[in-house]
Design a protein around this motif. Sequence first.
Motif, PDB file in Angstrom:
ATOM      1  N   LEU A  16      11.435   7.886  -2.005  1.00 28.84           N
ATOM      2  CA  LEU A  16      10.518   8.180  -0.912  1.00 28.84           C
ATOM      3  C   LEU A  16      10.159   6.902  -0.156  1.00 28.84           C
ATOM      4  CD1 LEU A  16       8.825  10.405   0.377  1.00 28.84           C
ATOM      5  CD2 LEU A  16       7.026   9.917  -1.279  1.00 28.84           C
ATOM      6  N   TYR A  17       9.883   5.879  -0.945  1.00 28.64           N
ATOM      7  CA  TYR A  17       9.558   4.570  -0.386  1.00 28.64           C
ATOM      8  C   TYR A  17      10.715   4.068   0.475  1.00 28.64           C
ATOM      9  CZ  TYR A  17       8.346  -0.457  -0.777  1.00 28.64           C
ATOM     10  OH  TYR A  17       8.046  -1.755  -0.537  1.00 28.64           O
ATOM     11  N   GLY A  18      11.934   4.204  -0.045  1.00 33.22           N
ATOM     12  CA  GLY A  18      13.126   3.782   0.697  1.00 33.22           C
ATOM     13  C   GLY A  18      13.279   4.547   1.987  1.00 33.22           C
ATOM     14  N   ALA A  19      13.043   5.863   1.932  1.00 33.33           N
ATOM     15  CA  ALA A  19      13.175   6.688   3.134  1.00 33.33           C
ATOM     16  C   ALA A  19      12.185   6.224   4.195  1.00 33.33           C
ATOM     17  CB  ALA A  19      12.948   8.149   2.782  1.00 33.33           C
ATOM     18  N   LEU A  20      10.962   5.910   3.763  1.00 31.79           N
ATOM     19  CA  LEU A  20       9.958   5.447   4.715  1.00 31.79           C
ATOM     20  C   LEU A  20      10.384   4.115   5.356  1.00 31.79           C
ATOM     21  CD1 LEU A  20       6.708   6.376   2.788  1.00 31.79           C
ATOM     22  CD2 LEU A  20       7.470   7.310   4.975  1.00 31.79           C
ATOM     23  N   LEU A  21      10.963   3.233   4.531  1.00 31.20           N
ATOM     24  CA  LEU A  21      11.436   1.950   5.064  1.00 31.20           C
ATOM     25  C   LEU A  21      12.520   2.157   6.110  1.00 31.20           C
ATOM     26  CD1 LEU A  21      11.687  -0.578   2.118  1.00 31.20           C
ATOM     27  CD2 LEU A  21       9.828  -0.132   3.710  1.00 31.20           C
ATOM     28  N   ILE A  72       0.842  -1.202   0.000  1.00 29.12           N
ATOM     29  CA  ILE A  72       0.000   0.000   0.000  1.00 29.12           C
ATOM     30  C   ILE A  72       0.876   1.250   0.000  1.00 29.12           C
ATOM     31  CG2 ILE A  72      -1.657   1.328   1.367  1.00 29.12           C
ATOM     32  CD1 ILE A  72      -2.863  -1.394   2.201  1.00 29.12           C
ATOM     33  N   LEU A  73       1.945   1.211   0.810  1.00 27.08           N
ATOM     34  CA  LEU A  73       2.883   2.334   0.852  1.00 27.08           C
ATOM     35  C   LEU A  73       3.485   2.582  -0.526  1.00 27.08           C
ATOM     36  CD1 LEU A  73       3.623   3.872   3.436  1.00 27.08           C
ATOM     37  CD2 LEU A  73       5.766   2.605   3.493  1.00 27.08           C
ATOM     38  N   GLY A  74       3.871   1.489  -1.201  1.00 29.08           N
ATOM     39  CA  GLY A  74       4.437   1.608  -2.539  1.00 29.08           C
ATOM     40  C   GLY A  74       3.455   2.259  -3.502  1.00 29.08           C
ATOM     41  N   GLU A  75       2.193   1.840  -3.412  1.00 29.61           N
ATOM     42  CA  GLU A  75       1.152   2.417  -4.277  1.00 29.61           C
ATOM     43  C   GLU A  75       0.980   3.903  -3.980  1.00 29.61           C
ATOM     44  OE1 GLU A  75      -0.719   1.047  -6.778  1.00 29.61           O
ATOM     45  OE2 GLU A  75       0.721  -0.598  -6.559  1.00 29.61           O
ATOM     46  N   LEU A  76       0.953   4.230  -2.691  1.00 25.34           N
ATOM     47  CA  LEU A  76       0.730   5.621  -2.297  1.00 25.34           C
ATOM     48  C   LEU A  76       1.864   6.522  -2.760  1.00 25.34           C
ATOM     49  CD1 LEU A  76      -0.787   5.315   1.290  1.00 25.34           C
ATOM     50  CD2 LEU A  76      -1.945   5.888  -0.857  1.00 25.34           C
ATOM     51  N   THR A  77       3.128   6.068  -2.555  1.00 22.94           N
ATOM     52  CA  THR A  77       4.240   6.920  -2.984  1.00 22.94           C
ATOM     53  C   THR A  77       4.228   7.089  -4.500  1.00 22.94           C
ATOM     54  OG1 THR A  77       5.702   4.989  -2.962  1.00 22.94           O
ATOM     55  CG2 THR A  77       5.770   6.425  -1.041  1.00 22.94           C
ATOM     56  N   THR A  78       3.892   6.029  -5.219  1.00 22.58           N
ATOM     57  CA  THR A  78       3.843   6.139  -6.678  1.00 22.58           C
ATOM     58  C   THR A  78       2.787   7.149  -7.103  1.00 22.58           C
ATOM     59  OG1 THR A  78       4.418   3.817  -6.772  1.00 22.58           O
ATOM     60  CG2 THR A  78       3.679   4.809  -8.809  1.00 22.58           C
ATOM     61  N   SER A  79       1.603   7.037  -6.521  1.00 24.02           N
ATOM     62  CA  SER A  79       0.538   7.951  -6.952  1.00 24.02           C
ATOM     63  C   SER A  79       0.794   9.365  -6.441  1.00 24.02           C
ATOM     64  CB  SER A  79      -0.832   7.445  -6.480  1.00 24.02           C
ATOM     65  OG  SER A  79      -0.926   7.565  -5.090  1.00 24.02           O
ATOM     66  N   PHE A  80       1.509   9.473  -5.318  1.00 20.20           N
ATOM     67  CA  PHE A  80       1.852  10.794  -4.797  1.00 20.20           C
ATOM     68  C   PHE A  80       2.774  11.522  -5.759  1.00 20.20           C
ATOM     69  CE2 PHE A  80       4.784  13.487  -2.367  1.00 20.20           C
ATOM     70  CZ  PHE A  80       3.884  14.304  -1.710  1.00 20.20           C
ATOM     71  N   GLY A  83      12.970   4.702   7.917  1.00 19.72           N
ATOM     72  CA  GLY A  83      12.314   5.223   9.122  1.00 19.72           C
ATOM     73  C   GLY A  83      11.704   4.108   9.955  1.00 19.72           C
ATOM     74  N   ILE A  84      10.996   3.183   9.293  1.00 15.41           N
ATOM     75  CA  ILE A  84      10.348   2.097  10.037  1.00 15.41           C
ATOM     76  C   ILE A  84      11.386   1.242  10.756  1.00 15.41           C
ATOM     77  CG2 ILE A  84       9.030  -0.043   9.780  1.00 15.41           C
ATOM     78  CD1 ILE A  84       7.489   1.304   7.524  1.00 15.41           C
ATOM     79  N   ILE A  85      12.476   0.924  10.032  1.00 14.96           N
ATOM     80  CA  ILE A  85      13.480   0.045  10.627  1.00 14.96           C
ATOM     81  C   ILE A  85      14.191   0.748  11.780  1.00 14.96           C
ATOM     82  CG2 ILE A  85      15.687  -1.103  10.186  1.00 14.96           C
ATOM     83  CD1 ILE A  85      14.545  -1.875   7.449  1.00 14.96           C
ATOM     84  N   MET A  86      14.400   2.073  11.632  1.00 17.47           N
ATOM     85  CA  MET A  86      15.073   2.804  12.707  1.00 17.47           C
ATOM     86  C   MET A  86      14.223   2.871  13.969  1.00 17.47           C
ATOM     87  SD  MET A  86      17.053   6.019  11.051  1.00 17.47           S
ATOM     88  CE  MET A  86      17.224   6.863  12.619  1.00 17.47           C
ATOM     89  N   PHE A  87      12.953   3.178  13.783  1.00 18.77           N
ATOM     90  CA  PHE A  87      12.128   3.438  14.962  1.00 18.77           C
ATOM     91  C   PHE A  87      11.396   2.206  15.468  1.00 18.77           C
ATOM     92  CE2 PHE A  87      12.631   7.633  12.989  1.00 18.77           C
ATOM     93  CZ  PHE A  87      13.257   8.259  14.056  1.00 18.77           C
ATOM     94  N   LEU A  88      11.234   1.204  14.623  1.00 24.52           N
ATOM     95  CA  LEU A  88      10.567  -0.019  15.056  1.00 24.52           C
ATOM     96  C   LEU A  88      11.438  -1.221  14.694  1.00 24.52           C
ATOM     97  CD1 LEU A  88       7.056   0.885  13.609  1.00 24.52           C
ATOM     98  CD2 LEU A  88       7.738   1.096  15.989  1.00 24.52           C
ATOM     99  N   PRO A  89      12.536  -1.407  15.428  1.00 26.13           N
ATOM    100  CA  PRO A  89      13.496  -2.439  15.013  1.00 26.13           C
ATOM    101  C   PRO A  89      12.929  -3.854  15.030  1.00 26.13           C
ATOM    102  CG  PRO A  89      14.090  -1.514  17.153  1.00 26.13           C
ATOM    103  CD  PRO A  89      12.997  -0.666  16.598  1.00 26.13           C
ATOM    104  N   ARG A  90      11.891  -4.084  15.785  1.00 23.14           N
ATOM    105  CA  ARG A  90      11.290  -5.422  15.775  1.00 23.14           C
ATOM    106  C   ARG A  90      10.223  -5.546  14.691  1.00 23.14           C
ATOM    107  NH1 ARG A  90      11.881  -8.032  21.033  1.00 23.14           N
ATOM    108  NH2 ARG A  90      12.883  -6.584  22.436  1.00 23.14           N
ATOM    109  N   GLY A  91      10.090  -4.537  13.889  1.00 23.87           N
ATOM    110  CA  GLY A  91       9.040  -4.544  12.878  1.00 23.87           C
ATOM    111  C   GLY A  91       7.770  -3.930  13.444  1.00 23.87           C
ATOM    112  N   VAL A  92       6.857  -3.572  12.557  1.00 20.79           N
ATOM    113  CA  VAL A  92       5.654  -2.872  12.996  1.00 20.79           C
ATOM    114  C   VAL A  92       4.820  -3.745  13.926  1.00 20.79           C
ATOM    115  CG1 VAL A  92       3.488  -1.834  12.223  1.00 20.79           C
ATOM    116  CG2 VAL A  92       5.581  -1.466  10.910  1.00 20.79           C
ATOM    117  N   TYR A  93       4.480  -4.924  13.446  1.00 23.96           N
ATOM    118  CA  TYR A  93       3.676  -5.813  14.285  1.00 23.96           C
ATOM    119  C   TYR A  93       4.500  -6.321  15.465  1.00 23.96           C
ATOM    120  CZ  TYR A  93       1.065  -9.818  15.907  1.00 23.96           C
ATOM    121  OH  TYR A  93       0.411 -10.709  16.711  1.00 23.96           O
TER     122      TYR A  93
END
Lengths: 258, 360
Positions: free
Chosen positions: B311-316, B282-290, B318-328
């Motif tokens: 943009l997609y890479g930057a978001l990734l 979904i993130l990939g779709e959103l960045t593409t359409s953005f 960010g996720i890995i930096m702030f949620l090292p165990r993954g989102v779930y």
Amino acid sequence: MTEASPGSEPQAASNGPLLEITNVSKRFGGLLALSDVSFSVQQGTIHGLIGPNGAGKTTLFNVVAGTFAPTTGKVAYRGADITGTPSHRMASLGIGRTFQIMKPFGSMTVHENVRIATYGRTDSTEEASTEADAVIAMVGLERWRDRSAGELPTAGRKRLELARALGLAPNLLLLDEVLAGLVPAERKPLIDLLKEIRSTGVTMLLVEHVMQAVMALSDEIVVLHHGQMLASGSPRDVIDDPRVIEAYLGEEHRHAEG
Amino acid sequence: MQETLQRRLSGIDVNSRAIILIGLAALFVPQFAAGSNLDVATRIVLFAALSSAWNIMAGYAGLFSFGHAAFFGIGAYATAYLLAVQGISPVVGLVVGAIGGALFGLLLGYLTFRYKLRGAYFVLTTFAFAEMLYLIAMKFSPINGAVGLRVPIRREESWWWMQFAPNSPNYFYLMLIYLLITLVAINMLMRSRTGQYIVAVRDDEDAASALGINPLRSRLIAVAWSGALTAAGGTFYFQYLFFIEPPLAFGPNISVEILLPGVIGGMGTFWGPLVGSGLLIILGELTTSFVRQPPEFLSFLQGRSGLDLALYGALLIGIIMFLPRGVYGTLAHRWEVRRERQVHRAEASSRDGMKEQRDD
């Protein structure tokens, strides 16, 4: 405990010693960590293995536990040669061990940790769970049953090490410094627990640094020094042996000066 | 009789109940999503399943694979060869591919564990194996080398041939079946003694050995399951795409696409790969359409190629930096810690209560 464990097959040599170590030497490169060590452990006894730091206690322990093979010599269990048997086969022979540096399965609860051991004795998960609960009760970890094993305090982890080994319903229990790192108040109940385990007929080989504990528990003691057997016999004989006193005192002198 | 049925129902574990719920809910997805939206949903489901299969190795067994394209490609090519060259149904290809994936996993596992390759060396070996298959596939004429293979078009829709009209929701259902079977298989495996042994070996190999577990055997089982389930995904992907060529099957892109949902969602958690797949796609779709249609004040961004990926890479990152165990994984961990603390507090207060009683 309910089922016959694989370890309780008819004994090959019913009158011989349970564990027999014959002329074991272990060389790490240029270092001779063990040199020609021989002794035997009788069924139903507690055998203490002591010695100053670097004496080769842990090396000998690892040779017996199958962590690595000796350079020369033989380890026999119930009369059968088990030298160099991989450690995962030891469990099915009825030999359990603990680790000096405790190794809980950190992502599991205490109960799940013990169940890993009891799984080996039954085909049913339910039975394995029941058996695990029995062992947990025996070592007094009921309160921690569903807590993460990684959270246990040191004394609890020592008990978990013991519980997992006991979960195998072993015939021979190899204990690597189960009392080390505990304050005296924590040692006493654990010593009582070990005595209780002996009363169920489990044979133990105890590597220990805490002298008082070894004396209280052991029927026989082997003293290692520089990889060699310095003395062996009953706790009384060993403690009066001047060579033993010298080895330990020498060590303490060095500690005091260093 | 009724009582045993009730007990049996209440005996179903939480994950299985959730799987049933998700399956039921997903049945209605094609009602709300059509065209490209259904495409997105189909890809989410496919990569959720693939990453879950990868998670058996990387998460539960602690064997991080950077070369799952190897298994994926084996499944895709087994099906493609049997269908396009031999005219045999992809249902057969699915089974053959899965067995091939498992066998290749056993080979890779045996060689790497035999020579005790760990950590980065294991990761690199998995990558090398995938690259090796890629190079072989490029030159191997029975599977048409670099040209690739196509699904022969049939006139009628058929489940047996896994072929439907281009906009049919059945492709989504096909992927859904794959996902549900994968989840059920993983749930059963990880709740079984075999699965518990796999986790024990991951947590501490020496301790597991001392309890009678053969670490080599446990790891091989994990790799074989992971390989078989990933290869199955290759079959469905080929049927969905109608086409396969070596870079699509064995390329490093596929390996990354398989592992990312697991890493982002949470390795070693049951739902992590699922959450990660939804989020990533979904993130990939959103960045593409953005980037395709940016808001007015950012209109200069329009049509800059590659910007959506940056943009997609930057978001990734960010996720890995702030949620090292993954989102779930992070959420599940926080919940777990809170639960433990509550238990602790409850115990402490009940002890105090007992003490007071005794004092009285």
